[in-house]
Design a protein around this motif. Structure first.
Motif, PDB file in Angstrom:
ATOM      1  N   ARG A   1       0.853  -1.196   0.000  1.00 38.39           N
ATOM      2  CA  ARG A   1       0.000   0.000   0.000  1.00 38.39           C
ATOM      3  C   ARG A   1       0.881   1.235   0.000  1.00 38.39           C
ATOM      4  NH1 ARG A   1      -3.599   0.723   5.026  1.00 38.39           N
ATOM      5  NH2 ARG A   1      -4.057  -1.403   4.455  1.00 38.39           N
ATOM      6  N   VAL A   2       0.597   2.160  -0.916  1.00 37.19           N
ATOM      7  CA  VAL A   2       1.329   3.419  -1.026  1.00 37.19           C
ATOM      8  C   VAL A   2       0.320   4.555  -0.874  1.00 37.19           C
ATOM      9  CG1 VAL A   2       2.819   4.836  -2.477  1.00 37.19           C
ATOM     10  CG2 VAL A   2       2.980   2.338  -2.605  1.00 37.19           C
ATOM     11  N   THR A   3       0.587   5.450   0.092  1.00 40.02           N
ATOM     12  CA  THR A   3      -0.330   6.552   0.385  1.00 40.02           C
ATOM     13  C   THR A   3       0.423   7.876   0.309  1.00 40.02           C
ATOM     14  OG1 THR A   3      -1.581   5.106   1.865  1.00 40.02           O
ATOM     15  CG2 THR A   3      -1.931   7.473   2.113  1.00 40.02           C
ATOM     16  N   LEU A   4      -0.196   8.852  -0.328  1.00 41.03           N
ATOM     17  CA  LEU A   4       0.371  10.195  -0.421  1.00 41.03           C
ATOM     18  C   LEU A   4      -0.490  11.145   0.408  1.00 41.03           C
ATOM     19  CD1 LEU A   4       2.573  11.910  -1.950  1.00 41.03           C
ATOM     20  CD2 LEU A   4       0.725  12.525  -3.534  1.00 41.03           C
ATOM     21  N   THR A   5       0.156  11.882   1.332  1.00 42.33           N
ATOM     22  CA  THR A   5      -0.539  12.904   2.116  1.00 42.33           C
ATOM     23  C   THR A   5       0.091  14.258   1.837  1.00 42.33           C
ATOM     24  OG1 THR A   5       0.888  12.497   4.031  1.00 42.33           O
ATOM     25  CG2 THR A   5      -1.227  11.338   3.978  1.00 42.33           C
ATOM     26  N   ASP A   6      -0.698  15.303   2.052  1.00 44.20           N
ATOM     27  CA  ASP A   6      -0.179  16.650   1.825  1.00 44.20           C
ATOM     28  C   ASP A   6       0.278  17.285   3.136  1.00 44.20           C
ATOM     29  OD1 ASP A   6      -2.483  17.616   3.106  1.00 44.20           O
ATOM     30  OD2 ASP A   6      -3.423  18.298   1.249  1.00 44.20           O
ATOM     31  N   SER A   7       0.728  18.518   3.042  1.00 41.33           N
ATOM     32  CA  SER A   7       1.260  19.220   4.209  1.00 41.33           C
ATOM     33  C   SER A   7       0.194  19.524   5.258  1.00 41.33           C
ATOM     34  CB  SER A   7       1.946  20.518   3.775  1.00 41.33           C
ATOM     35  OG  SER A   7       1.039  21.333   3.043  1.00 41.33           O
ATOM     36  N   HIS A   8      -1.078  19.337   4.896  1.00 44.91           N
ATOM     37  CA  HIS A   8      -2.177  19.529   5.841  1.00 44.91           C
ATOM     38  C   HIS A   8      -2.649  18.187   6.402  1.00 44.91           C
ATOM     39  CE1 HIS A   8      -2.190  23.587   4.312  1.00 44.91           C
ATOM     40  NE2 HIS A   8      -2.395  23.138   3.090  1.00 44.91           N
ATOM     41  N   ASP A   9      -1.882  17.115   6.126  1.00 44.90           N
ATOM     42  CA  ASP A   9      -2.161  15.749   6.578  1.00 44.90           C
ATOM     43  C   ASP A   9      -3.425  15.147   5.952  1.00 44.90           C
ATOM     44  OD1 ASP A   9      -1.024  13.625   7.924  1.00 44.90           O
ATOM     45  OD2 ASP A   9      -2.279  13.898   9.694  1.00 44.90           O
ATOM     46  N   ASN A  10      -3.816  15.666   4.782  1.00 35.14           N
ATOM     47  CA  ASN A  10      -4.930  15.095   4.027  1.00 35.14           C
ATOM     48  C   ASN A  10      -4.414  13.995   3.115  1.00 35.14           C
ATOM     49  OD1 ASN A  10      -6.848  17.050   4.976  1.00 35.14           O
ATOM     50  ND2 ASN A  10      -5.910  18.513   3.573  1.00 35.14           N
TER      51      ASN A  10
ATOM     52  N   ILE B   1      -4.143  12.370  -0.203  1.00 36.85           N
ATOM     53  CA  ILE B   1      -4.357  12.763  -1.593  1.00 36.85           C
ATOM     54  C   ILE B   1      -4.756  11.549  -2.411  1.00 36.85           C
ATOM     55  CG2 ILE B   1      -3.284  13.740  -3.667  1.00 36.85           C
ATOM     56  CD1 ILE B   1      -3.787  15.737  -1.376  1.00 36.85           C
ATOM     57  N   THR B   2      -4.021  10.445  -2.218  1.00 35.69           N
ATOM     58  CA  THR B   2      -4.323   9.213  -2.930  1.00 35.69           C
ATOM     59  C   THR B   2      -3.712   8.043  -2.175  1.00 35.69           C
ATOM     60  OG1 THR B   2      -4.271   8.101  -5.092  1.00 35.69           O
ATOM     61  CG2 THR B   2      -2.299   9.311  -4.450  1.00 35.69           C
ATOM     62  N   SER B   3      -4.313   6.876  -2.356  1.00 30.85           N
ATOM     63  CA  SER B   3      -3.791   5.653  -1.767  1.00 30.85           C
ATOM     64  C   SER B   3      -4.033   4.535  -2.780  1.00 30.85           C
ATOM     65  CB  SER B   3      -4.489   5.353  -0.452  1.00 30.85           C
ATOM     66  OG  SER B   3      -3.907   4.230   0.168  1.00 30.85           O
ATOM     67  N   ALA B   4      -3.007   3.735  -3.020  1.00 33.66           N
ATOM     68  CA  ALA B   4      -3.118   2.633  -3.980  1.00 33.66           C
ATOM     69  C   ALA B   4      -2.548   1.365  -3.347  1.00 33.66           C
ATOM     70  CB  ALA B   4      -2.362   2.970  -5.256  1.00 33.66           C
ATOM     71  N   SER B   5      -3.141   0.222  -3.694  1.00 35.17           N
ATOM     72  CA  SER B   5      -2.691  -1.063  -3.179  1.00 35.17           C
ATOM     73  C   SER B   5      -2.418  -2.014  -4.334  1.00 35.17           C
ATOM     74  CB  SER B   5      -3.755  -1.677  -2.275  1.00 35.17           C
ATOM     75  OG  SER B   5      -3.967  -0.860  -1.153  1.00 35.17           O
ATOM     76  N   TYR B   6      -1.379  -2.832  -4.159  1.00 39.04           N
ATOM     77  CA  TYR B   6      -0.992  -3.802  -5.168  1.00 39.04           C
ATOM     78  C   TYR B   6      -0.734  -5.146  -4.491  1.00 39.04           C
ATOM     79  CZ  TYR B   6      -0.228   0.518  -7.653  1.00 39.04           C
ATOM     80  OH  TYR B   6      -0.410   1.771  -8.208  1.00 39.04           O
ATOM     81  N   PRO B   7      -1.108  -6.258  -5.137  1.00 40.93           N
ATOM     82  CA  PRO B   7      -0.879  -7.563  -4.538  1.00 40.93           C
ATOM     83  C   PRO B   7       0.584  -8.008  -4.664  1.00 40.93           C
ATOM     84  CG  PRO B   7      -1.911  -7.821  -6.666  1.00 40.93           C
ATOM     85  CD  PRO B   7      -1.836  -6.337  -6.396  1.00 40.93           C
ATOM     86  N   LEU B   8       1.047  -8.765  -3.683  1.00 39.00           N
ATOM     87  CA  LEU B   8       2.357  -9.400  -3.700  1.00 39.00           C
ATOM     88  C   LEU B   8       2.147 -10.841  -3.251  1.00 39.00           C
ATOM     89  CD1 LEU B   8       5.471  -9.441  -3.838  1.00 39.00           C
ATOM     90  CD2 LEU B   8       5.482  -8.588  -1.492  1.00 39.00           C
ATOM     91  N   THR B   9       2.322 -11.778  -4.155  1.00 37.41           N
ATOM     92  CA  THR B   9       2.102 -13.185  -3.858  1.00 37.41           C
ATOM     93  C   THR B   9       3.340 -13.774  -3.196  1.00 37.41           C
ATOM     94  OG1 THR B   9       0.646 -13.383  -5.757  1.00 37.41           O
ATOM     95  CG2 THR B   9       1.489 -15.425  -4.829  1.00 37.41           C
ATOM     96  N   VAL B  10       3.145 -14.412  -2.046  1.00 37.38           N
ATOM     97  CA  VAL B  10       4.226 -15.077  -1.324  1.00 37.38           C
ATOM     98  C   VAL B  10       3.888 -16.555  -1.292  1.00 37.38           C
ATOM     99  CG1 VAL B  10       5.439 -15.276   0.875  1.00 37.38           C
ATOM    100  CG2 VAL B  10       4.752 -13.028   0.035  1.00 37.38           C
ATOM    101  N   VAL B  11       4.807 -17.376  -1.832  1.00 30.20           N
ATOM    102  CA  VAL B  11       4.581 -18.834  -1.889  1.00 30.20           C
ATOM    103  C   VAL B  11       5.704 -19.571  -1.213  1.00 30.20           C
ATOM    104  CG1 VAL B  11       3.154 -18.777  -3.942  1.00 30.20           C
ATOM    105  CG2 VAL B  11       5.619 -18.948  -4.187  1.00 30.20           C
TER     106      VAL B  11
END
Length: 131
Positions: free
Chosen positions: A110-119, A121-131
């Motif tokens: 999960r990668v999240t971007l916040t601004d200087s006001h702690d809002n 801006i966007t959050s994205a998630s990507y799968p990582l398969t562990v076997v």
């Protein structure tokens, strides 16, 4: 496509990133699957592009690896950095060590971007398969 806020152009996992004196990046051993119990440091590489609107002075990025049971097994932050307008690009790399890959399954990056006001801006998630 015109973006009104900064956005994540790319995110990937790799063993490392090097940058030469001219600013060119070499990505070492990118992967999308990992072997359970095998632990070595690896890097989360992100590329952000600037938006054309907003009143933030700066931005901060948080990257997390989340296990199938919901535990955060690794996290780190980059920033603050600026993305003044759509011509700006920010390349970040974050070294993560000692990650607990003790269970097989689909982990989440999960990668999240916040601004200087702690809002957020966007959050994205990507799968990582562990076997």
């Amino acid at each position: 496509m015109v973006h009104s806020q900064p956005y994540l152009q790319a995110a990937l996992l790799c063993e490392g990133v090097t940058t030469d004196s001219e600013g060119h990046h070499d990505i070492h051993n990118e992967f999308s699957q990992y072997t359970m119990g095998y632990s070595q440091p690896f890097t989360v590489l992100t590329i952000w592009r600037g938006g054309s609107e907003g009143d933030a002075d700066w931005y901060r990025e948080k990257s997390e690896i989340i296990a199938p049971d919901g535990r955060v097994v690794a996290s780190g932050e980059n920033g603050p950095f600026t993305l003044a307008d759509s011509t700006y690009r920010q390349v970040n790399s974050l070294l993560l060590e000692n990650i607990d890959f003790t269970h097989d399954g689909t982990y989440e990056v999960r990668v999240t971007l916040t601004d200087s006001h702690d809002n957020v801006i966007t959050s994205a998630s990507y799968p990582l398969t562990v076997v």
